[in-house]
Each structure stands twice: as C-alpha cells, then as structure tokens.
Enzyme design. Structure first.
Site, PDB file in Angstrom:
ATOM      1  N   CYS A 187      -0.431   5.472  -7.593  1.00 56.21           N
ATOM      2  CA  CYS A 187      -1.088   4.445  -8.395  1.00 56.21           C
ATOM      3  C   CYS A 187       0.110   3.288  -8.383  1.00 56.21           C
ATOM      4  CB  CYS A 187      -0.711   4.996  -9.889  1.00 56.21           C
ATOM      5  SG  CYS A 187      -1.534   6.538  -9.829  1.00 56.21           S
ATOM      6  N   ARG A 235      -2.474   1.515  -2.649  1.00 54.75           N
ATOM      7  CA  ARG A 235      -1.612   2.670  -3.278  1.00 54.75           C
ATOM      8  C   ARG A 235      -2.417   3.604  -3.715  1.00 54.75           C
ATOM      9  NH1 ARG A 235       4.207   1.213  -4.380  1.00 54.75           N
ATOM     10  NH2 ARG A 235       3.959   3.292  -5.183  1.00 54.75           N
ATOM     11  N   TRP A 254      -4.426   6.832  -8.503  1.00 61.73           N
ATOM     12  CA  TRP A 254      -5.091   7.827  -7.472  1.00 61.73           C
ATOM     13  C   TRP A 254      -4.785   9.026  -8.424  1.00 61.73           C
ATOM     14  CZ3 TRP A 254      -2.522  12.369  -5.802  1.00 61.73           C
ATOM     15  CH2 TRP A 254      -2.914  12.861  -4.514  1.00 61.73           C
ATOM     16  N   ASN A 272       2.490   5.687 -13.792  1.00 51.59           N
ATOM     17  CA  ASN A 272       2.597   6.544 -12.653  1.00 51.59           C
ATOM     18  C   ASN A 272       3.569   7.471 -12.764  1.00 51.59           C
ATOM     19  OD1 ASN A 272       1.111   4.040 -11.388  1.00 51.59           O
ATOM     20  ND2 ASN A 272       2.946   3.306 -10.371  1.00 51.59           N
ATOM     21  N   GLY A 273       3.167   8.629 -11.991  1.00 49.57           N
ATOM     22  CA  GLY A 273       3.819   9.883 -11.920  1.00 49.57           C
ATOM     23  C   GLY A 273       3.095  10.908 -12.591  1.00 49.57           C
ATOM     24  N   GLU A 301       0.103  13.232  15.668  1.00 51.49           N
ATOM     25  CA  GLU A 301      -0.335  11.935  14.961  1.00 51.49           C
ATOM     26  C   GLU A 301      -1.650  11.436  15.453  1.00 51.49           C
ATOM     27  OE1 GLU A 301       0.858  10.254  13.036  1.00 51.49           O
ATOM     28  OE2 GLU A 301       0.437   8.598  13.199  1.00 51.49           O
ATOM     29  N   LYS A 338      -4.545  10.992  12.525  1.00 53.27           N
ATOM     30  CA  LYS A 338      -5.459   9.702  12.403  1.00 53.27           C
ATOM     31  C   LYS A 338      -6.684   9.878  12.343  1.00 53.27           C
ATOM     32  CE  LYS A 338      -2.585   7.674  11.424  1.00 53.27           C
ATOM     33  NZ  LYS A 338      -1.349   7.726  11.561  1.00 53.27           N
ATOM     34  N   GLU A 378      -7.861  11.595   9.057  1.00 51.54           N
ATOM     35  CA  GLU A 378      -7.838  10.783   7.683  1.00 51.54           C
ATOM     36  C   GLU A 378      -8.707   9.454   7.810  1.00 51.54           C
ATOM     37  OE1 GLU A 378      -3.983   9.019   6.691  1.00 51.54           O
ATOM     38  OE2 GLU A 378      -3.368   8.927   8.891  1.00 51.54           O
ATOM     39  N   HIS A 425      -2.799  31.649  23.196  1.00 50.95           N
ATOM     40  CA  HIS A 425      -2.445  32.650  21.991  1.00 50.95           C
ATOM     41  C   HIS A 425      -3.255  32.694  20.965  1.00 50.95           C
ATOM     42  CE1 HIS A 425       1.357  33.213  24.435  1.00 50.95           C
ATOM     43  NE2 HIS A 425       1.468  32.151  24.528  1.00 50.95           N
ATOM     44  N   LYS A 459      -1.627   5.023  -0.209  1.00 52.38           N
ATOM     45  CA  LYS A 459      -0.661   4.695   0.744  1.00 52.38           C
ATOM     46  C   LYS A 459       0.787   5.372   0.646  1.00 52.38           C
ATOM     47  CE  LYS A 459       0.902   2.445   4.350  1.00 52.38           C
ATOM     48  NZ  LYS A 459       0.484   2.781   5.580  1.00 52.38           N
TER      49      LYS A 459
HETATM   50  C1  F6R Z   1      -0.738   9.035   7.870  1.00 59.09           C
HETATM   51  C2  F6R Z   1       0.269   8.500   6.788  1.00 59.09           C
HETATM   52  C3  F6R Z   1       1.050   9.485   5.945  1.00 59.09           C
HETATM   53  C4  F6R Z   1       2.370   8.971   5.551  1.00 59.09           C
HETATM   54  C5  F6R Z   1       3.285  10.137   4.706  1.00 59.09           C
HETATM   55  C6  F6R Z   1       4.558   9.623   4.507  1.00 59.09           C
HETATM   56  O1  F6R Z   1      -1.311   7.774   8.497  1.00 59.09           O
HETATM   57  O2  F6R Z   1       0.267   7.501   6.434  1.00 59.09           O
HETATM   58  O3  F6R Z   1       0.887  10.758   6.669  1.00 59.09           O
HETATM   59  O4  F6R Z   1       3.159   9.018   6.774  1.00 59.09           O
HETATM   60  O5  F6R Z   1       2.607  10.127   3.638  1.00 59.09           O
HETATM   61  O6  F6R Z   1       4.754   8.482   4.135  1.00 59.09           O
HETATM   62  P1  F6R Z   1       6.058   7.547   4.115  1.00 59.09           P
HETATM   63  O7  F6R Z   1       6.290   7.282   5.755  1.00 59.09           O
HETATM   64  O8  F6R Z   1       5.765   6.299   3.163  1.00 59.09           O
HETATM   65  O9  F6R Z   1       7.203   8.438   3.599  1.00 59.09           O
END
Ligand code: F6R
Length: 608
Positions: free
Chosen positions: A2, A27, A73, A99-100, A481, A485, A488, A504, A603
């Site tokens: 948030c 965020r 969020w 937040n939290g 990775e 992507k 998400e 396996h 984010k």
């Molecule tokens: C995927 C993504 C998340 C972050 C993860 C860690 O695209 O952005 O998987 O990589 O939440 O976030 P940070 O790097 O900010 O610790």
C-alpha cells in the site's frame, strides 16, 4: 504494497494527495482514498479501483490544507469501499491510513466491541483508529503512541485529528515512511517517489519513530518517548518522474531502457585495464574476500532469479561455494551462519518484508550481509549499511524487467571483483570485463531488431492451455524468470523446470501442441538440452527455442526460433531474458491484460 501520502501547508491538499497517490499507485491499486481536514471536519472519500476513480469522485473545489491519502493492496478484508483507507473513528473526527499488518487485531477488535465500538470494515487497521480515539485527550501524538503500544505487527501510519488542523502524526515500524521538506509546507509518503515533484529534501523515519508534522517541519521522537533527530537527505536524480514517454506501457519502456540501465550499472565499476572490478560500496578488503567460505544470495521473485545467476557466477568465476535462497524460506529455517560466510540481499525496492526479515536474521546471528538494491535509501540498503546499488532507475511497471538485468550485471561485477582477488588472472579478467561492458550495446541492438518470430511465440503461448519453460544452469534461472513474467503479466499458466528434470515426471504434462520454451545458449549443456527438445517434440510439443545466433541445428529443430547474440555462458542471461520479457509483454497485450498493474499484485511487497 500500500502507499501513504500526506500534506500540510497552504495549498489545497486534495490535488497534492491525488498526485502523490498516482505516483504510488504501482505499489497497490485495489482501492484508494483520502481524508481532508477543513473547517474542523474530516471529509473522507474512498473508491474501489484505480486512483483515477478516486480523482473522479473528488470535487474540484474540495477545500482543506491538511490531508492524508492511501492506495491499497488488500490483506485483511476484500476489495470494497468500506475496507479502503483512510479509516475513521466512530465520531468521524479522526482519520488514519495504515500500511502493514496488525497481527493481534482479532483480540483488540473483540475488546473494543465489548466496549461498544461498532466496526465498519473487515480490516485489521480499523482497530487502530478506534484505539487512537479511545486514548485521545487533546494530545494527538500521545494518543497515537499509546494506541501503537498495544499493536503487534508492522505499520507505517498517518493520522489527522479534527481539532488539530495543520498537523499529521506519522509513525513507522517495519513499513517505510519519509517526510519531505517544502517551503512553508511539509509532505509525507511511504515512498520518496511520491515526493519528487515537490521536494528533494527528505528525512527517513526509522522503525519505532513517531513524528509530529506541520507546515513548518517536524519533530521526531522514539516510541518510548526519547527524543531523536534524523538527518535530512537529498534525493538523487533517479527519482525524477519521466512518465511513459512515447511508450504505451511502463513495462515496454523499461524493457527498452535496459541498454542505459545496464550501462549505468557497469560504468566506472568494471576496470578492464586491471582485469577486475571496483565496488567501493561493498566495504570488503582483499583479505576479507580471500577469507569468504560461502556466499548465499537472498531474494524473492525476480530478485531470487537474479540471485541464482549471481550464485552461479560466484562459484563458476570466483570459485567461492555459493547458493541462492528464497528469503522467506531462509529467514525461518534457523540457518547456521558461520563467521566467514557472506550474504547478499538482492531487492529492487529495498522494502520487501521477506528479504528484510532474512537480512535481520543474518545480522542477529552476527553474519555479514550486503545489499544489492535499486532504491537508494530504502530499508534494506539502510539496514545492510553496505552493498551495491544497481542503478536501474525507477521501475514503475509491477513486472520487473530492467531491475533483473541490472541485478544480474551487478552480481557479475561483484563476482569478477572477487574472482580477480582469488583465482582469476588479469587477462581472463580483462576479457570478461570487456565482454560485460559490451553488453549494453548488444542489448540495444537486439531490442532494435526484435525478431519477427517472437509473434509466432506469442501466438503459441496465448493459445496454449499451459506453457513449459526449460533451461539448464543459468538458463534455468532465465526460464524461471520468463515463466514468472508470463504468469504475472499475461496470466498464462506455466512452469519452469531444469530441462533434464522433465523426464522425471513433468513430461507427463506434454500433449499435442503444448508450447515448450527452451532457453538453449551454445554452452556445455547445449547438446543435452537438444536431447530434451527431441524428447518433448516426440510427444507433440511445439518448441520455441531461444538460442545462440548462428546455431542452425537448434533453429531447425524448433518450431519457432528466436536467436540472441553469442555470449560467454555466465553473460547469456542478460541477452536470453530479453525475448522472454517481450513475450510476456506481447502476450499480456494480446490477451487484454492490465500490463503495468496486473491483477492481485503490487510493486513492493512490504508484508510477509
Ligand atoms: C516480478 C516481481 C517480483 C519481485 C519480488 C521482489 O516481476 O517484480 O517477483 O521481484 O517481489 O521484489 P524486490 O526486488 O523489490 O525485493
């Protein structure tokens, strides 16, 4: 997660709050709200959905020069208007944004209900505003302090009181808050990004700080009552808001920014003449480096994937035993931490609660942990004290792209520096360093001539029920990775596996036309991965190969061939991840997804 914004000054507060919320929306974007203090009244407006929905509901002439805002969020309670922040006490005269997570909210709520309080939301936060009201006797700071004293959990809070116009009380414990100094006005935010349009002079609150903020500035004290002063810091240029430019989405812009972000990360750090690298921020002497027994790279999501590449480089290049671990698992397994072990905490935001928890676990046990962080001044950077900034610049799209490549690049530079100290000769160091320095240009060239076959890959992936991503060694990290992507951004079910593991068990999932994306650079594992391609093809899979340019055997075997430039094995992830980033973007676009703000995500993940 948030976001919180606050303002006290002489301007009408609502537009300032809305602008800050727009900047913080990445965020958390389930719902948003603001509370404005005008004529001894607290007026609250909240809306489900994006900040635009809130902005549309805020009257253009809404008066009041003191306000707080929040973008949510959801954790406790669904995405509804009544669960959106700010929350009000029963008399509608105190407003609070949080937040939290308040872990003991159930017991507190029951006690307050017994005392006659009626709750209007399902959130954990609402107990806090009722507690503040309960303890309020005219001193706002004392009431917030008293209420927070009963809370177990994490918080960044902002509170306004009807009878204290021009005052915001803010407090932090585990959820960041930053106060910005203006000219006759003061700002509050959970992220400096919200303040960059107004001021560069900021003070970061530390855990268990409580601040009384007014238009002239602030006073900060500790939750236990002790006084404290915090240093005013100046935000760097990286906080400038550049918008989306000509790009349709932040994600696409950030993918295309990688030549510059990589160059920024490498500049001045790789020193080919000495065959090594210079990373002053690490604060390690050659003797310290020579004595490292084991390196663990910690991170979550994309940062964990970068950590996998980093660990491979530490072991492969610097010959230091190394592994990568998901921070949320590490912190609770009571890890054994030796005096010569080194930990690297990788995080774009620098605020990820799981990674921050892992850092603290290392520190409690006397271990050494360094940050590999993007956001300057973030919690992980500050708690670690030393480390490497990856300098990828603000990453606004929720899906991480340019931060991944910069994290990998920073970890490769650190590996080169450690390797040169321990095992690598100047010539080999120079060759590796020069190749690293050439990467930004090669990334730029590849992005400028995106292969048309990518469209075929998008078509296969958006039509398939399920997509496999395969790779070996560092290419397995790239496969992970790529799959993250695609999940998400496009919501396409998929899974990444080390290629040899297919036989396996997972190969049972291969059906006619199942898309299988294979990351297969021309390295020592190529021939073995080719065998896996044969095996999945024999069962009807449609293979999309991300392979080294010029590898015609591989191109021929695949249904869709996507060449990337040749590179040394440890450097390949910086190139082979590019088509996977674009694949996710284009698949998301084709399926009509909200690319920059995918559903259910935020984010920076500041709750456990
Ligand atoms: C995927 C993504 C998340 C972050 C993860 C860690 O695209 O952005 O998987 O990589 O939440 O976030 P940070 O790097 O900010 O610790």
């Amino acid at each position: 997660m948030c976001g919180i914004v606050g303002y006290v000054g002489e301007r009408r507060a609502a537009p300032v709050i809305l602008d800050g919320l727009r900047r913080l929306e990445y965020r958390g974007y389930d719902s948003a709200g603001l509370a404005v203090l005008a004529a001894d009244q607290v007026q609250t407006i909240r809306r489900v959905g994006h900040v635009a929905a809130l902005a549309a509901a805020v009257p253009g002439d809404l008066a009041g020069t003191t306000a707080i805002g929040h973008t949510r969020w959801a954790t406790h309670g669904g995405v509804t208007e009544s669960n959106a922040h700010p929350h009000l006490d029963s008399t509608n005269r105190i407003a609070l944004a949080h937040n939290g997570i308040i872990e003991n909210h159930t017991g507190l709520r029951a006690r307050l209900e017994e005392e006659g309080v009626t709750f209007r939301s399902d959130t954990d936060t609402e107990v806090l505003v009722h507690l503040v009201r309960k303890f309020y006797d005219g001193d706002p700071e004392a009431a917030v302090r008293h209420a927070l004293g009963l809370i177990q959990g994490t918080y960044g809070v902002a509170v306004i009181f009807w009878d204290h116009p021009g005052v915001i009380i803010a407090a932090r414990n585990g959820s960041p808050l930053v106060v910005g100094k203006g000219n006759g006005e003061t700002f509050l935010a959970s992220d400096p990004h919200a303040l960059s349009a107004h001021t560069r002079e900021v003070v970061y609150l530390e855990d268990r700080d409580i601040a009384r903020i007014d238009a002239r500035g602030w006073s900060i004290s500790r939750m236990d009552g002790g006084g404290v002063s915090r240093v005013v810091e100046v935000l760097g240029e990286e906080w400038e808001d550049e918008g989306r430019g000509d790009y349709s989405h932040h994600m696409l812009k950030e993918i295309h920014e990688q030549p510059e972000s990589l160059a920024r990360c490498l500049r001045g750090r790789v020193v080919p003449d000495q065959g090594g690298a210079r990373l002053g921020g690490l604060d390690l002497t050659p003797r310290d480096i020579a004595g490292i027994r084991h390196i663990t790279v910690l991170g979550c999501g994309t940062s964990f994937h970068a950590g996998l590449v980093g660990a491979a480089a530490m072991e492969g290049l610097a010959r230091i035993p190394a592994s990568a671990e998901i921070a949320s698992e590490f912190r609770y397994r009571n890890p054994v931490i030796g005096p010569d072990d080194l930990f690297l905490a990788v995080s774009q935001s620098g605020e990820t609660a799981d990674t921050l928890g892992a850092v603290k676990e290392v520190q409690v046990k006397g271990g050494k942990v360094l940050g590999v962080v993007n956001v300057v001044g973030s919690s992980i950077a500050r708690v670690c004290g030393h480390g490497v900034y990856v300098h990828s610049g603000p990453e606004i799209a929720v899906a991480s792209t340019k931060a991944f490549t910069s994290q990998v690049a920073a970890l490769l530079v650190a590996s080169l520096s450690f390797a040169r100290t321990r095992v690598l000769g100047p010539h080999e160091g120079k060759v590796f360093g020069e190749e690293l320095l050439a990467v930004p240009e090669r990334v730029g060239e590849w992005l400028a001539s995106e292969p048309s076959s990518l469209h075929d890959a998008v078509e296969l992936c958006t039509k398939g029920k399920f997509v496999f991503f395969l790779g070996r060694g560092v290419s397995h990290a790239v496969a992970l990775e790529g799959a993250l992507k695609l999940k998400e951004v496009a919501y396409v079910p998929c899974m990444a596996y080390p290629a040899a593991e297919m036989k396996h068990g997972p190969i049972a999932l291969i059906d006619r036309n199942t898309p299988v994306i294979v990351v297969i650079p021309d390295d020592v594992m190529r021939d073995k991965t080719l065998s896996t391609i044969q095996e999945v093809r024999a069962r009807g899979a449609r293979v999309i190969a991300i392979h080294t340019a010029g590898d015609s055997a591989c191109a021929k075997l695949a249904d869709v061939s996507i060449p990337v430039p040749r590179a040394s094995p440890l450097i390949t992830p910086l190139l082979s991840v590019l088509p996977l980033q674009l694949l996710a973007y284009r698949a998301g676009l084709a399926l009509g997804r909200d690319i920059d703000r995918p559903r259910n995500l935020a984010k920076s993940v500041t709750v456990e």
